[in-house]
Write a protein that holds these residues in place. Structure first.
Motif, short mmCIF file in Angstrom:
data_model
loop_
_atom_site.label_atom_id
_atom_site.label_comp_id
_atom_site.label_asym_id
_atom_site.label_seq_id
_atom_site.Cartn_x
_atom_site.Cartn_y
_atom_site.Cartn_z
N THR B 41 0.83 -1.22 0.00
CA THR B 41 0.00 0.00 0.00
C THR B 41 0.86 1.26 0.00
N SER B 116 -7.57 -10.14 2.27
CA SER B 116 -8.02 -8.78 2.59
C SER B 116 -7.60 -8.39 4.01
N LEU B 117 -7.22 -9.37 4.80
CA LEU B 117 -6.83 -9.06 6.18
C LEU B 117 -5.31 -9.09 6.39
N ARG B 119 -1.96 -7.48 6.69
CA ARG B 119 -1.49 -6.13 6.97
C ARG B 119 0.02 -6.14 7.08
#
Lengths: 321, 734
Positions: B41, B116-117, B119
């Motif tokens: 990200t 999606s989880l 991190r």
């Protein structure tokens, strides 16, 4: 994708109770917006309550106006609507391709959410609320609003046309039925109040009412977009005029793509009132429509584009018998 | 005799439109696990930690692969991979979306939820997220062991002196966006291992490249890698290389002891493969009043990502016209993006937007017809290689294209043509594309039942190659087209060329032709040696094919079918082999040429441009199949209408994140944008028999080249406003 339950009730009351009782439950109808949002992670849900089988289909056209049930898909082609409320029919046709129109519903259309790509990116880090108000985003986003902060713009063509005609959203919830004018239905989200409408969790749009008016019959929807179909608006104008000869008795102007809510251009309406619809008056109204705009360098063109779109819409109506 | 190949329907048309065709992700594999990729990200920095342990405890999750558990056993080369630093090599992050984790689970849904989880904690570093940010550090690239293959500067004559002397001078700067190929099929890979043998179902434009590339990076014998790509749902350059996700998927499948399938999401496509780099180009022209262009300089600055790579926009400027004094320069800016790569039409697409716009501007300045200016500066020989062209019919393209288009009706004065709210404009541009070739092979097998099978491991990416290649064999053997079957898309077949660089028809087509000739010659040898054959004793060179039979040249009534030759010889099959080797010593320079003509209508008030009519005239040697070629040409023109009017990858300046990485926001044309009944394609025979055995040139790229300039030139003609940076959106015309 997060696991979720799926229920398909046949009574409105059952649907309302299920959603009201579960914090992350959501209604789903055509799913043309929500499914994408769930797939991208923009929204999460624990329970989808499919309202497809609820008795919310129907289009009534009377002297008082149009009552459009929340799941009614036949409005764009209805001759009475096309004749008496052309702005609505044109907005629906401009809003989506036939395939999507055959799935999507008017109630869902009004709840499709703000247009901003930063939502999708922000979900990566759970920042949705901050980003929707523009706090962590790039101020130079060229599709951003010119009358509000943040990056999100209102993108429902139908909603812009309804705002012009003072339509009312009818919603049902635990507290019974509520009637909210479209112009007061939306709010600009803020960090402490991220919701984009004044609808409460568990409230369901059951119908949309469009009051009859002389202006509605002389109305038009102009959508400016960057490809000819299957594209969101860059800006749009919903315009309606009541003329006596060539004098404006009343007018309605709403703009899309300029703010986080459908934007009623009241200053432009006041400029037009009682005036002959001359080129000068149209120019003045168009100028009034963009007065107070606060664009960024990247979206400053929108001010001029809106001004010109208002001119085109009013000229179209002036020439329309 | 016309050299135009018959317009035959595609072999695979029915199974494609009915959904029976199995694309990579459709191929069912027993016990398959599903992998989902996770991108970074941030645009620059290091990964401090990833919560893999937590994610691995989620239901159904088999394992999370990251840089912590990855070691590549072999090596990569710029020929095989699209980015030299493979994802998962280390903890460094170079761009947003760089793959940092691969989550494998027992179902797609569980893999998606777990992914999606994921991190990551980053130690962020400063990033250059846009071209503009990188521009102050523009530099001259040097030839390296990566993707910079050519010297950045070229010249001939004396530009400075000629420009100083030129009575008419023109200079302007042009820009093209960063573009992504956006093929309809997103990348898919399914990897399974059988002992030490890898079977790889892969979306690719280059089956052999995937095989040899995997062999290199996995340090394996290529014979132990079987690549299958039945159909590829569009590539446009995106699938020409091997990408890291494919490599890691294959390794993960082995580590899991279970087949693994990975398909990229639409947003992941924009960072999971290459793109066409953004360019900023400056052109200077020095000319006489009569329109003889004496001096040209063309400088291109392209946006590089992780690896230095030039988007070669100046190449055609050296060849297309007879410019006696010329300088070309390639420069780069480095940004925190992934590595750029080939995208249809590479280099020449952006390059001719600039050059052909500049010529239009000069023609206007000289008060000269734009076609006349181009005619005056026509290159009869390749001025760059100083060789004759093997075939060139550019002048005929101008002439016949202009005639079909109605160019003569053009009032040269800008803003002189109008229709209601709309200003009308006509514009044109030249097009050209180098003919590239690659060594490749094919087999043609005759069967005793009279049918034939063509086999070559070519990837069918949508252009109709399976059909046209079968047609090449059918024509050589003079068999009815429906008696020739085709097998492709598989690395166990003879090695085909890549389906890129407009080279399938010419290269693999030549190999197929050679294979068919070989099969035919073998059949002829059987016949002439067989006393039972009507051809017994005939000299081999006097045997020719006609109507599906081998016959005597001097008496076509004496002969027999392939079936009877094989049957009598007791042969079930007879296999011909063809190997095509490009002629590196050719005395000719080979290019396809074309002329593009656009009519636009511009809403004067709102600045909305639509293309209302288009004619493309192309001289590309022999056209193998008129129908598939016409479709491909129309598709290429439509594709480039998108480049002209709407396309572009956009990043958030602050974060570097992609803000339109989906098909709703990344605009390519829809039906409503296209004047489908007024989109006209003409093929002109340039009589080229020297380019290769078939006399065929590729058309996959040239059809898109020049289109954006023709449209921008038409917009200038309509409005009097010159837009030098694509796309031609309303904001630029207010």
């Amino acid at each position: 994708m997060q696991p979720f339950r799926y229920t398909r009730p046949i009574q409105v009351q059952d649907a309302l109770e299920i959603v009201a009782g579960e914090e992350d439950a959501a209604f789903i109808a055509g799913g043309t917006a929500l499914v994408n949002q769930l797939r991208s992670g923009e929204r999460r849900t624990t329970h989808l309550v499919d309202i497809t089988d609820l008795p919310l289909v129907g289009l009534e056209v009377t002297r008082q106006g149009v009552r459009l049930s929340a799941l009614e898909r036949g409005t764009a082609g209805d001759e009475r609507v096309r004749a008496g409320y052309p702005v609505v029919a044109e907005a629906l046709l401009a809003g989506a391709s036939p395939q999507i129109r055959n799935m999507a519903t008017p109630g869902g259309n009004l709840l499709q959410g703000l247009r901003t790509p930063f939502y999708r990116e922000a979900v990566l880090e759970g920042q949705r609320e901050q980003v929707s108000t523009g706090e962590t985003s790039d101020s130079g986003y060229r599709y951003g609003p010119i009358f509000s902060t943040g990056t999100g713009v209102y993108g429902s063509d139908l909603g812009v046309s309804l705002a012009a005609l003072d339509a009312v959203v009818v919603a049902e919830g635990a507290g019974g039925e509520r009637r909210l004018p479209v112009t007061e239905f939306y709010r600009e989200p803020s960090p402490d109040k991220p919701r984009e409408t004044f609808l409460e969790h568990g409230e369901l749009i059951t119908a949309i009412e469009i009051p009859a008016s002389p202006a509605a019959a002389r109305s038009t929807y102009l959508k400016v977009r960057e490809r000819a179909s299957y594209a969101y608006l860059v800006v749009s104008v919903a315009a309606a005029l009541e003329l006596e000869g060539d004098t404006v008795r009343s007018s309605r102007l709403a703009l899309g793509g300029v703010a986080a809510v459908p934007w009623r251009a009241e200053a432009a309406e006041r400029t037009l009132a009682g005036q002959r619809l001359s080129r000068d008056v149209i120019e003045a109204a168009a100028q009034a429509a963009v007065s107070g705009a606060r664009p960024s360098p990247q979206n400053a063109y929108k001010v001029e584009l809106v001004r010109r779109a208002v001119i085109r819409a009013l000229e179209t109506l002036g020439g329309r018998a | 005799m016309t050299r135009m190949g018959r317009g035959i329907d595609r072999i695979e048309a029915r199974i494609k439109v009915t959904g029976e065709a199995l694309y990579t992700a459709d191929v069912p594999v027993e016990n398959v696990a599903y992998g989902v990729l996770v991108g970074s990200t941030v645009a620059s920095g290091r990964i401090r930690r990833i919560n893999t342990r937590e994610v691995e405890r989620m239901p159904g999750v088999l394992r999370v692969f990251t840089h912590m558990n990855t070691r590549y056993p072999g090596e990569v080369t710029p020929e095989t991979v699209g980015e030299l630093r493979l994802s998962f090599s280390d903890d460094r992050v170079h761009y947003v979306g760089q793959v940092i984790a691969l989550v494998a689970a027992d179902s797609l849904e569980r893999a998606e939820e777990a992914a999606s989880l994921v991190r990551a904690e980053y130690e962020e570093a400063a990033a250059v997220t846009t071209f503009e940010m990188g521009l102050p550090s523009v530099f001259t690239p040097t030839v390296d062991e990566g993707y910079v293959e050519a010297e950045p500067d070229t010249s001939r004559g004396n530009f400075e002196a000629a420009y100083a002397d030129a009575p008419v001078r023109f200079e302007a700067r042009y820009g093209t966006q960063k573009y992504h190929q956006t093929p309809i099929e997103t990348y898919a890979t399914t990897a399974l291992w059988e002992d030490n043998r890898l079977i790889l179902f892969e979306s690719t434009q280059y089956v052999v490249g995937a095989q040899t590339g995997m062999a290199s990076v996995l340090n394996m014998n290529p014979d132990n890698i079987h690549v299958v790509s039945n159909f590829t749902g569009g590539g446009f350059g995106a699938k020409g290389h091997l990408w890291p996700h494919t490599i890691r998927t294959a390794m993960a499948a082995r580590e899991l002891g279970r087949p693994l399938k990975v398909q990229l999401t639409r947003p992941q496509m924009q960072t999971g493969s290459a793109y066409q780099a953004r360019t900023q180009q400056t052109i200077q022209l020095g000319a006489t009043e009569a329109g003889d262009i004496r001096a040209v300089s063309h400088t291109n600055i392209s946006q590089s990502g992780l690896d230095d790579r030039v988007e070669p926009a100046t190449d055609l400027t050296r060849v297309l016209y007879d410019f006696p004094n010329l300088i070309t320069r390639e420069r780069l800016v480095r940004t925190n993006h992934n590595t750029g790569g080939a995208m249809r039409p590479p280099g020449d697409g952006p390059g001719l937007f600039a050059l052909e716009s500049a010529l239009d501007e000069l023609a206007h300045q000289l008060n000269m017809d734009p076609i006349e200016l181009r005619r005056r500066n026509h290159a009869d020989r390749d001025p760059d290689q100083d060789k004759p062209f093997s075939g060139k019919a550019l002048l005929e393209c101008y002439e016949r294209g202009a005639e079909r288009f109605g160019w003569a009706q053009r009032d040269p004065v800008p803003r002189s043509m109008r229709d209601g709210h709309e200003l009308v404009g006509y514009g044109m541009a030249s097009a050209s594309r180098l003919q590239q070739a690659m060594e490749c092979q094919a087999a043609v097998t005759l069967h005793a039942d009279g049918s034939a099978v063509v086999a070559t491991g070519v990837a069918e990416i949508g252009g109709g190659s399976y059909t046209t290649l079968a047609q090449v064999a059918a024509e050589d053997l003079t068999l009815p087209y429906n008696r020739v079957a085709f097998r492709g898309g598989d690395s166990t077949l003879p090695a085909a060329s890549g389906s890129f660089g407009s080279m399938v028809s010419a290269s693999t087509g030549s190999a197929v032709k050679l294979a068919a000739m070989d099969a035919r010659a073998q059949a002829a040898r059987l016949a002439v040696a067989d006393s039972g054959s009507p051809l017994f004793g005939v000299a081999i060179e006097d045997v020719v094919a006609q109507d599906g039979r081998l016959v005597r040249r001097d008496n076509p009534n004496r002969g027999e079918s392939y079936a009877s030759i094989l049957t009598r010889a007791g042969r079930e099959t007879l296999r011909g082999h063809g190997r095509f080797v490009p002629n590196e010593e050719s005395p000719f320079s080979s290019y396809a040429f074309g002329a593009q003509f656009a009519e636009v209508r511009v809403d004067e008030l709102l600045g909305i441009v639509r293309v209302s009519r288009f004619v493309g005239a192309f001289a590309a040697g022999r056209i193998l199949n008129e129908k598939t070629a016409t479709s491909q040409a129309k598709g290429g023109i439509i594709y480039a209408i998108g480049t002209a009017l709407m396309e572009g990858v956009h990043h958030d300046h602050t974060s570097g994140r992609l803000i339109n990485a989906n098909l709703f926001d990344y605009h390519v044309p829809v039906n409503a944008d296209i004047p489908s009944s007024k989109l006209d394609v003409i093929f002109i025979d340039d009589g080229d028999t020297a380019v290769n055995l078939l006399g065929a040139k590729g058309i996959g790229e040239i059809v898109s080249i020049g289109v954006p300039a023709a449209i921008a030139n038409a917009v200038f003609h309509a409005t009097g406003k010159r837009v030098r940076e694509l796309p031609l959106t309303p904001d630029k015309l207010l």
